[in-house]
Design a protein around this motif. Structure first.
Motif, PDB file in Angstrom:
ATOM      1  N   GLY A   1      -9.322   5.147  22.787  1.00 27.28           N
ATOM      2  CA  GLY A   1      -7.910   5.369  22.499  1.00 27.28           C
ATOM      3  C   GLY A   1      -7.306   4.453  21.467  1.00 27.28           C
ATOM      4  O   GLY A   1      -6.095   4.506  21.218  1.00 27.28           O
ATOM      5  N   PHE A   2      -8.138   3.605  20.809  1.00 24.76           N
ATOM      6  CA  PHE A   2      -7.594   2.707  19.783  1.00 24.76           C
ATOM      7  C   PHE A   2      -7.140   3.503  18.570  1.00 24.76           C
ATOM      8  O   PHE A   2      -7.875   4.331  18.038  1.00 24.76           O
ATOM      9  N   LYS A   3      -5.904   3.267  18.138  1.00 23.13           N
ATOM     10  CA  LYS A   3      -5.353   3.959  16.979  1.00 23.13           C
ATOM     11  C   LYS A   3      -5.033   2.953  15.884  1.00 23.13           C
ATOM     12  O   LYS A   3      -4.657   1.814  16.151  1.00 23.13           O
ATOM     13  N   GLY A   4      -5.199   3.394  14.661  1.00 22.85           N
ATOM     14  CA  GLY A   4      -4.914   2.516  13.540  1.00 22.85           C
ATOM     15  C   GLY A   4      -4.698   3.299  12.257  1.00 22.85           C
ATOM     16  O   GLY A   4      -4.622   4.527  12.258  1.00 22.85           O
ATOM     17  N   THR A   5      -4.589   2.565  11.160  1.00 18.46           N
ATOM     18  CA  THR A   5      -4.385   3.145   9.833  1.00 18.46           C
ATOM     19  C   THR A   5      -5.502   2.679   8.916  1.00 18.46           C
ATOM     20  O   THR A   5      -5.772   1.480   8.829  1.00 18.46           O
TER      21      THR A   5
ATOM     22  N   THR B   1       0.826  -1.206   0.000  1.00 16.61           N
ATOM     23  CA  THR B   1       0.000   0.000   0.000  1.00 16.61           C
ATOM     24  C   THR B   1       0.859   1.256   0.000  1.00 16.61           C
ATOM     25  O   THR B   1       1.850   1.339   0.732  1.00 16.61           O
ATOM     26  N   ASP B   2       0.453   2.219  -0.809  1.00 17.76           N
ATOM     27  CA  ASP B   2       1.121   3.523  -0.842  1.00 17.76           C
ATOM     28  C   ASP B   2       0.709   4.313   0.399  1.00 17.76           C
ATOM     29  O   ASP B   2      -0.478   4.602   0.595  1.00 17.76           O
ATOM     30  N   PRO B   3       1.662   4.694   1.273  1.00 17.27           N
ATOM     31  CA  PRO B   3       1.309   5.465   2.478  1.00 17.27           C
ATOM     32  C   PRO B   3       0.574   6.761   2.183  1.00 17.27           C
ATOM     33  O   PRO B   3      -0.170   7.262   3.035  1.00 17.27           O
ATOM     34  N   ALA B   4       0.764   7.316   0.990  1.00 14.37           N
ATOM     35  CA  ALA B   4       0.092   8.565   0.643  1.00 14.37           C
ATOM     36  C   ALA B   4      -1.422   8.394   0.563  1.00 14.37           C
ATOM     37  O   ALA B   4      -2.162   9.384   0.603  1.00 14.37           O
ATOM     38  N   HIS B   5      -1.883   7.148   0.445  1.00 16.47           N
ATOM     39  CA  HIS B   5      -3.318   6.879   0.331  1.00 16.47           C
ATOM     40  C   HIS B   5      -3.862   6.204   1.587  1.00 16.47           C
ATOM     41  O   HIS B   5      -4.808   5.413   1.519  1.00 16.47           O
ATOM     42  N   THR B   6      -3.251   6.511   2.712  1.00 13.62           N
ATOM     43  CA  THR B   6      -3.739   6.021   4.000  1.00 13.62           C
ATOM     44  C   THR B   6      -3.910   7.212   4.941  1.00 13.62           C
ATOM     45  O   THR B   6      -3.395   8.303   4.679  1.00 13.62           O
TER      46      THR B   6
ATOM     47  N   ASN C   1       8.357   3.718   5.671  1.00 14.78           N
ATOM     48  CA  ASN C   1       9.331   4.469   4.875  1.00 14.78           C
ATOM     49  C   ASN C   1       9.747   3.701   3.637  1.00 14.78           C
ATOM     50  O   ASN C   1       9.984   4.292   2.571  1.00 14.78           O
ATOM     51  N   THR C   2       9.841   2.372   3.776  1.00 16.79           N
ATOM     52  CA  THR C   2      10.175   1.552   2.613  1.00 16.79           C
ATOM     53  C   THR C   2       9.098   1.660   1.543  1.00 16.79           C
ATOM     54  O   THR C   2       9.389   1.798   0.349  1.00 16.79           O
ATOM     55  N   MET C   3       7.841   1.609   1.964  1.00 18.62           N
ATOM     56  CA  MET C   3       6.733   1.741   1.017  1.00 18.62           C
ATOM     57  C   MET C   3       6.682   3.144   0.420  1.00 18.62           C
ATOM     58  O   MET C   3       6.390   3.316  -0.770  1.00 18.62           O
ATOM     59  N   ARG C   4       6.977   4.128   1.236  1.00 20.90           N
ATOM     60  CA  ARG C   4       6.964   5.513   0.735  1.00 20.90           C
ATOM     61  C   ARG C   4       8.010   5.682  -0.367  1.00 20.90           C
ATOM     62  O   ARG C   4       7.758   6.348  -1.377  1.00 20.90           O
TER      63      ARG C   4
ATOM     64  N   ILE D   1      -7.151   2.659   4.962  1.00 24.02           N
ATOM     65  CA  ILE D   1      -6.825   2.803   3.552  1.00 24.02           C
ATOM     66  C   ILE D   1      -7.951   3.575   2.877  1.00 24.02           C
ATOM     67  O   ILE D   1      -9.127   3.268   3.074  1.00 24.02           O
ATOM     68  N   LYS D   2      -7.608   4.571   2.104  1.00 25.82           N
ATOM     69  CA  LYS D   2      -8.629   5.312   1.374  1.00 25.82           C
ATOM     70  C   LYS D   2      -9.288   4.383   0.358  1.00 25.82           C
ATOM     71  O   LYS D   2      -8.589   3.722  -0.431  1.00 25.82           O
ATOM     72  N   PRO D   3     -10.617   4.308   0.344  1.00 27.65           N
ATOM     73  CA  PRO D   3     -11.305   3.370  -0.552  1.00 27.65           C
ATOM     74  C   PRO D   3     -10.919   3.527  -2.018  1.00 27.65           C
ATOM     75  O   PRO D   3     -10.794   2.522  -2.733  1.00 27.65           O
ATOM     76  N   MET D   4     -10.720   4.753  -2.468  1.00 28.73           N
ATOM     77  CA  MET D   4     -10.400   4.951  -3.884  1.00 28.73           C
ATOM     78  C   MET D   4      -9.077   4.305  -4.263  1.00 28.73           C
ATOM     79  O   MET D   4      -8.881   3.898  -5.417  1.00 28.73           O
ATOM     80  N   TRP D   5      -8.163   4.212  -3.309  1.00 28.90           N
ATOM     81  CA  TRP D   5      -6.901   3.527  -3.581  1.00 28.90           C
ATOM     82  C   TRP D   5      -7.158   2.041  -3.835  1.00 28.90           C
ATOM     83  O   TRP D   5      -6.604   1.450  -4.768  1.00 28.90           O
ATOM     84  N   SER D   6      -8.011   1.437  -3.023  1.00 26.94           N
ATOM     85  CA  SER D   6      -8.341   0.024  -3.202  1.00 26.94           C
ATOM     86  C   SER D   6      -8.995  -0.205  -4.562  1.00 26.94           C
ATOM     87  O   SER D   6      -8.678  -1.169  -5.265  1.00 26.94           O
ATOM     88  N   TYR D   7      -9.899   0.700  -4.948  1.00 28.64           N
ATOM     89  CA  TYR D   7     -10.573   0.548  -6.241  1.00 28.64           C
ATOM     90  C   TYR D   7      -9.568   0.706  -7.389  1.00 28.64           C
ATOM     91  O   TYR D   7      -9.662   0.008  -8.406  1.00 28.64           O
TER      92      TYR D   7
END
Length: 293
Positions: free
Chosen positions: A54-58, A41-46, A172-175, A60-66
């Motif tokens: 307090g739950f934190k997560g990442t 996954t491209d980090p720019a689209h998350t 960073n590797t994905m970026r 994915i923007k749906p349009m990226w998946s499409y």
């Protein structure tokens, strides 16, 4: 678990190492080929999110998946698509109302028709300290949730769902992987205005090709009937568009066509005033073939 044990590291780092091994020639199985294609996954689209408690997560923007599905299988509705969703509204606690959506995603892979399913949900009516409030976007959000959950089944955004985005080194590797190469500065073209992309007047005057200004004037004099003039106007309108004539050259061409049209219709004048010295192009089908800019 064998991968974690052999590397003796935290799960996130182990997954990163496994990914790096794949890049270095570690054989991917035939069964995970599609997963491996869709799983990065491209980090720019998350985007990061925080839920209650307090739950934190990442996410994915749906349009990226499409887009990833479109890149792999073709346009939606042709190489892949979504079946008719099924919605169910159920009562929740404290007078809240919930909506659940079940959706299927179909796709063509290696000459086979495939289908996976996902379930998503949201609140249609929410209870706040100020009272109950409805959400007219709830059905859409439940549908999007169902579709993206179905896409998980074939690996879309797998690295996010597997927790690999908790590792900054992996992110960073994905970026770096998805970083676009810097665009090359366009080279300046001689005879072209860099602001407008149009040919400069100086370049047109010095043009010695077959479609220069002198050729236009010569053909204009050869137009002896209104139909011939109409044909000429159409032809040179295309040439002006192709060669990017600037607006003032197109206006001049309109003026010359109007002059010639008046001569063909009214004949040569007896006095020294040349018809068309101050032409009007409004509503003139012949001159209007030259569109400014």
């Amino acid at each position: 678990m064998a991968v974690f044990a052999s590397l003796g590291d935290a799960p996130g780092a182990s997954l990163l190492a496994a990914l790096q091994n794949n890049r270095e020639g570690f054989p991917m199985t035939e069964n995970t080929k599609l997963w491996d294609l869709l799983g990065r996954t491209d980090p720019a689209h998350t985007k990061a999110f925080t839920r209650g408690g307090g739950f934190k997560g990442t996410a994915i923007k749906p349009m990226w998946s499409y887009r990833r599905m479109t890149e792999e299988f073709g346009p939606c509705g042709f190489g892949w698509g979504v079946g008719e969703p099924v919605f169910q509204v159920v009562p929740g606690s404290d007078s809240e109302m919930l909506v659940y959506c079940t959706a299927s995603v179909w796709y063509h892979h290696e000459d086979k028709d495939c289908r996976v399913y996902g379930v998503g949900g949201d609140k249609v009516v929410n209870k706040f300290s100020s009272g109950l409030k409805s959400d007219d976007e709830a059905f859409k959000k439940a549908f999007t949730d169902a579709v993206t959950n179905a896409l998980k089944m074939i690996g879309v955004g797998a690295d996010v769902h597997m927790g690999m985005f908790d590792d900054d080194k992996y992110v960073n590797t994905m970026r770096d992987e998805f970083a676009e190469a810097p665009a090359e500065k366009p080279k300046r073209q001689v005879g072209v205005n860099p602001q407008t992309g149009m040919a400069t007047a100086h370049a047109l005057k010095k043009d010695t090709g077959p479609d220069n200004w002198a050729a236009f004037q010569a053909e204009l004099l050869e137009a002896e009937t209104v139909p011939m003039l109409t044909k000429l106007a159409l032809g040179w309108s295309n040439i002006a568009e192709r060669d990017k004539w600037p607006a003032h050259w197109r206006d001049l061409a309109k003026e010359e066509i109007n002059k010639r049209r008046n001569i063909l219709i009214n004949g040569m004048p007896d006095d020294d005033t040349f018809p068309g010295d101050r032409p009007t192009t409004k509503g003139n089908a012949y001159a209007d073939n030259f569109q400014a800019g």
